[in-house]
Scaffold this motif. Structure first.
Motif, PDB file in Angstrom:
ATOM      1  N   ARG A  60      44.779  46.264  39.885  1.00  0.00           N
ATOM      2  CA  ARG A  60      45.422  45.408  39.391  1.00  0.00           C
ATOM      3  C   ARG A  60      45.323  44.073  39.455  1.00  0.00           C
ATOM      4  O   ARG A  60      45.370  43.086  39.071  1.00  0.00           O
ATOM      5  CB  ARG A  60      47.002  45.691  39.674  1.00  0.00           C
ATOM      6  CG  ARG A  60      47.588  46.951  39.328  1.00  0.00           C
ATOM      7  CD  ARG A  60      47.827  46.945  37.880  1.00  0.00           C
ATOM      8  NE  ARG A  60      48.846  46.071  37.308  1.00  0.00           N
ATOM      9  CZ  ARG A  60      50.238  46.066  37.331  1.00  0.00           C
ATOM     10  NH1 ARG A  60      50.548  47.315  37.575  1.00  0.00           N
ATOM     11  NH2 ARG A  60      50.996  45.272  36.867  1.00  0.00           N
ATOM     12  N   HIS A  61      44.613  43.808  40.632  1.00  0.00           N
ATOM     13  CA  HIS A  61      44.238  42.161  41.096  1.00  0.00           C
ATOM     14  C   HIS A  61      42.710  42.187  41.723  1.00  0.00           C
ATOM     15  O   HIS A  61      42.334  43.087  42.299  1.00  0.00           O
ATOM     16  CB  HIS A  61      45.255  41.945  42.585  1.00  0.00           C
ATOM     17  CG  HIS A  61      44.782  40.531  42.800  1.00  0.00           C
ATOM     18  ND1 HIS A  61      45.090  39.424  42.386  1.00  0.00           N
ATOM     19  CD2 HIS A  61      43.910  40.149  44.042  1.00  0.00           C
ATOM     20  CE1 HIS A  61      44.518  38.322  42.857  1.00  0.00           C
ATOM     21  NE2 HIS A  61      43.489  38.869  43.777  1.00  0.00           N
ATOM     22  N   TYR A  62      42.100  41.187  41.143  1.00  0.00           N
ATOM     23  CA  TYR A  62      40.782  40.667  41.578  1.00  0.00           C
ATOM     24  C   TYR A  62      40.593  39.210  41.940  1.00  0.00           C
ATOM     25  O   TYR A  62      41.185  38.452  40.891  1.00  0.00           O
ATOM     26  CB  TYR A  62      39.996  41.350  40.499  1.00  0.00           C
ATOM     27  CG  TYR A  62      38.338  40.765  40.511  1.00  0.00           C
ATOM     28  CD1 TYR A  62      37.486  41.560  41.530  1.00  0.00           C
ATOM     29  CD2 TYR A  62      37.991  39.311  40.399  1.00  0.00           C
ATOM     30  CE1 TYR A  62      36.120  41.255  41.639  1.00  0.00           C
ATOM     31  CE2 TYR A  62      36.743  38.893  40.367  1.00  0.00           C
ATOM     32  CZ  TYR A  62      35.892  39.880  41.349  1.00  0.00           C
ATOM     33  OH  TYR A  62      34.602  39.365  41.637  1.00  0.00           O
TER      34      TYR A  62
ATOM     35  N   VAL B  87      41.813  36.826  38.708  1.00  0.00           N
ATOM     36  CA  VAL B  87      42.758  37.483  37.963  1.00  0.00           C
ATOM     37  C   VAL B  87      44.264  38.121  38.552  1.00  0.00           C
ATOM     38  O   VAL B  87      44.055  39.290  39.389  1.00  0.00           O
ATOM     39  CB  VAL B  87      42.110  38.558  37.133  1.00  0.00           C
ATOM     40  CG1 VAL B  87      42.996  38.901  35.936  1.00  0.00           C
ATOM     41  CG2 VAL B  87      40.968  38.019  36.589  1.00  0.00           C
ATOM     42  N   PRO B  88      45.251  37.359  38.673  1.00  0.00           N
ATOM     43  CA  PRO B  88      46.434  37.946  39.380  1.00  0.00           C
ATOM     44  C   PRO B  88      47.056  39.281  38.855  1.00  0.00           C
ATOM     45  O   PRO B  88      47.157  40.117  39.889  1.00  0.00           O
ATOM     46  CB  PRO B  88      47.553  36.980  38.967  1.00  0.00           C
ATOM     47  CG  PRO B  88      46.991  35.622  38.655  1.00  0.00           C
ATOM     48  CD  PRO B  88      45.541  36.097  37.969  1.00  0.00           C
ATOM     49  N   ASP B  89      46.763  39.669  37.712  1.00  0.00           N
ATOM     50  CA  ASP B  89      47.425  41.160  37.065  1.00  0.00           C
ATOM     51  C   ASP B  89      46.187  41.393  36.251  1.00  0.00           C
ATOM     52  O   ASP B  89      46.403  40.867  35.179  1.00  0.00           O
ATOM     53  CB  ASP B  89      48.877  41.028  36.767  1.00  0.00           C
ATOM     54  CG  ASP B  89      49.182  42.767  36.594  1.00  0.00           C
ATOM     55  OD1 ASP B  89      48.036  43.371  36.204  1.00  0.00           O
ATOM     56  OD2 ASP B  89      50.507  42.760  36.532  1.00  0.00           O
TER      57      ASP B  89
ATOM     58  N   LEU C 170      42.384  36.759  51.457  1.00  0.00           N
ATOM     59  CA  LEU C 170      42.799  36.967  49.858  1.00  0.00           C
ATOM     60  C   LEU C 170      44.026  37.886  50.120  1.00  0.00           C
ATOM     61  O   LEU C 170      44.598  38.271  49.046  1.00  0.00           O
ATOM     62  CB  LEU C 170      41.807  37.795  49.324  1.00  0.00           C
ATOM     63  CG  LEU C 170      40.645  36.769  48.923  1.00  0.00           C
ATOM     64  CD1 LEU C 170      39.429  37.703  48.153  1.00  0.00           C
ATOM     65  CD2 LEU C 170      40.955  35.447  47.924  1.00  0.00           C
ATOM     66  N   ARG C 171      44.288  38.426  51.246  1.00  0.00           N
ATOM     67  CA  ARG C 171      45.503  39.064  51.495  1.00  0.00           C
ATOM     68  C   ARG C 171      45.314  40.639  50.663  1.00  0.00           C
ATOM     69  O   ARG C 171      46.317  40.950  49.970  1.00  0.00           O
ATOM     70  CB  ARG C 171      46.762  38.672  51.187  1.00  0.00           C
ATOM     71  CG  ARG C 171      47.103  37.367  52.276  1.00  0.00           C
ATOM     72  CD  ARG C 171      48.362  36.803  52.162  1.00  0.00           C
ATOM     73  NE  ARG C 171      48.734  35.679  52.929  1.00  0.00           N
ATOM     74  CZ  ARG C 171      48.811  34.295  52.613  1.00  0.00           C
ATOM     75  NH1 ARG C 171      49.176  34.350  51.255  1.00  0.00           N
ATOM     76  NH2 ARG C 171      48.901  33.473  53.406  1.00  0.00           N
ATOM     77  N   THR C 172      44.064  41.204  50.595  1.00  0.00           N
ATOM     78  CA  THR C 172      43.984  42.256  49.675  1.00  0.00           C
ATOM     79  C   THR C 172      43.480  43.527  50.768  1.00  0.00           C
ATOM     80  O   THR C 172      42.762  43.255  51.846  1.00  0.00           O
ATOM     81  CB  THR C 172      42.780  42.083  48.886  1.00  0.00           C
ATOM     82  OG1 THR C 172      41.488  41.623  49.561  1.00  0.00           O
ATOM     83  CG2 THR C 172      43.288  41.107  47.759  1.00  0.00           C
TER      84      THR C 172
ATOM     85  N   PRO D  40      49.505  43.880  41.665  1.00  0.00           N
ATOM     86  CA  PRO D  40      49.203  42.427  41.236  1.00  0.00           C
ATOM     87  C   PRO D  40      49.648  41.283  42.476  1.00  0.00           C
ATOM     88  O   PRO D  40      50.259  41.631  43.225  1.00  0.00           O
ATOM     89  CB  PRO D  40      50.136  42.236  40.132  1.00  0.00           C
ATOM     90  CG  PRO D  40      50.955  43.376  39.966  1.00  0.00           C
ATOM     91  CD  PRO D  40      50.424  44.426  41.097  1.00  0.00           C
ATOM     92  N   HIS D  41      49.045  40.379  42.272  1.00  0.00           N
ATOM     93  CA  HIS D  41      49.148  39.286  43.350  1.00  0.00           C
ATOM     94  C   HIS D  41      49.346  37.873  42.410  1.00  0.00           C
ATOM     95  O   HIS D  41      49.306  37.948  41.387  1.00  0.00           O
ATOM     96  CB  HIS D  41      47.946  38.727  44.098  1.00  0.00           C
ATOM     97  CG  HIS D  41      47.349  39.747  45.154  1.00  0.00           C
ATOM     98  ND1 HIS D  41      47.071  39.356  46.312  1.00  0.00           N
ATOM     99  CD2 HIS D  41      47.501  40.986  45.173  1.00  0.00           C
ATOM    100  CE1 HIS D  41      47.067  40.384  47.174  1.00  0.00           C
ATOM    101  NE2 HIS D  41      47.041  41.451  46.423  1.00  0.00           N
ATOM    102  N   GLY D  42      49.818  37.049  43.187  1.00  0.00           N
ATOM    103  CA  GLY D  42      49.799  35.594  42.588  1.00  0.00           C
ATOM    104  C   GLY D  42      48.537  35.005  42.408  1.00  0.00           C
ATOM    105  O   GLY D  42      47.649  35.559  42.906  1.00  0.00           O
ATOM    106  N   PRO D  43      48.363  33.938  41.615  1.00  0.00           N
ATOM    107  CA  PRO D  43      46.867  33.412  41.552  1.00  0.00           C
ATOM    108  C   PRO D  43      46.555  32.863  42.821  1.00  0.00           C
ATOM    109  O   PRO D  43      47.267  32.583  43.846  1.00  0.00           O
ATOM    110  CB  PRO D  43      47.036  32.170  40.775  1.00  0.00           C
ATOM    111  CG  PRO D  43      48.460  31.851  40.458  1.00  0.00           C
ATOM    112  CD  PRO D  43      49.390  33.026  40.947  1.00  0.00           C
TER     113      PRO D  43
END
Length: 170
Positions: free
Chosen positions: A116-118, A94-96, A46-48, A140-143
């Motif tokens: 900001r992102h989940y 949820v991107p943002d 997920l790059r989180t 935030p991330h992209g979808p």
């Protein structure tokens, strides 16, 4: 004065049976290598910076495992994973969160820690979604891509086997 609300997730129709499944889960050691491997892979996919395995237990969300921040118990009403287990396909991305009306006024979005992102996938024991495997970020991330969703579902299945006491390997 403006009022802002956030949306708490609906409880599944089979909540009593789902809750029985949650209560039957034995704790997993925080340093369990199989749990660590699932969480680390989820974080990479997920790059989180944060990955969690959560259990939706009554009115709280418990952390069964976490990488990237200290464990915290949240009220179910503000937990994103509660929405994940209520989704028909068991997936929520949820991107943002700040731009999504369901979450913009959520205290962990508009206040500390400012998530900001989940992205999360339901973790199941049998027919019941007992929690979620998720990644969160303070930016935030992209979808989530099709590949990321597919990989997260695979990892959520592995997490379910861990919770069930069976090996997490594919």
């Amino acid at each position: 004065m403006s009022l802002h609300f956030f949306s708490a997730a609906f409880r599944p129709a089979d909540e009593a049976e789902r809750q029985q499944a949650v209560r039957g889960i034995a704790p997993i050691a925080a340093d369990d290598p199989a749990l660590h491997a699932v969480l680390e892979e989820a974080r990479q996919v997920l790059r989180t910076p944060i990955a969690m395995l959560t259990l939706t237990d009554g009115d709280v969300q418990r952390i069964a495992g976490i990488l990237g921040m200290p464990p915290v118990e949240l009220p179910r009403s503000i937990a994103f994973c509660s929405h994940t287990i209520a989704m028909p396909d068991g997936m929520l991305s949820v991107p943002d969160l700040l731009l999504d009306p369901r979450f913009a006024a959520n205290p962990i979005v508009c206040g500390g820690p400012h998530v900001r992102h989940y992205t999360g996938a339901a973790v199941r024991l049998g027919a019941f979604p007992v929690g979620a495997l998720c990644g969160v970020d303070m930016r935030p991330h992209g979808p989530a891509s099709f590949r990321q969703r597919a990989e997260l579902r695979r990892l959520a299945e592995a997490a379910g086997r861990l919770l069930d006491g069976t090996p997490a390997q594919d």
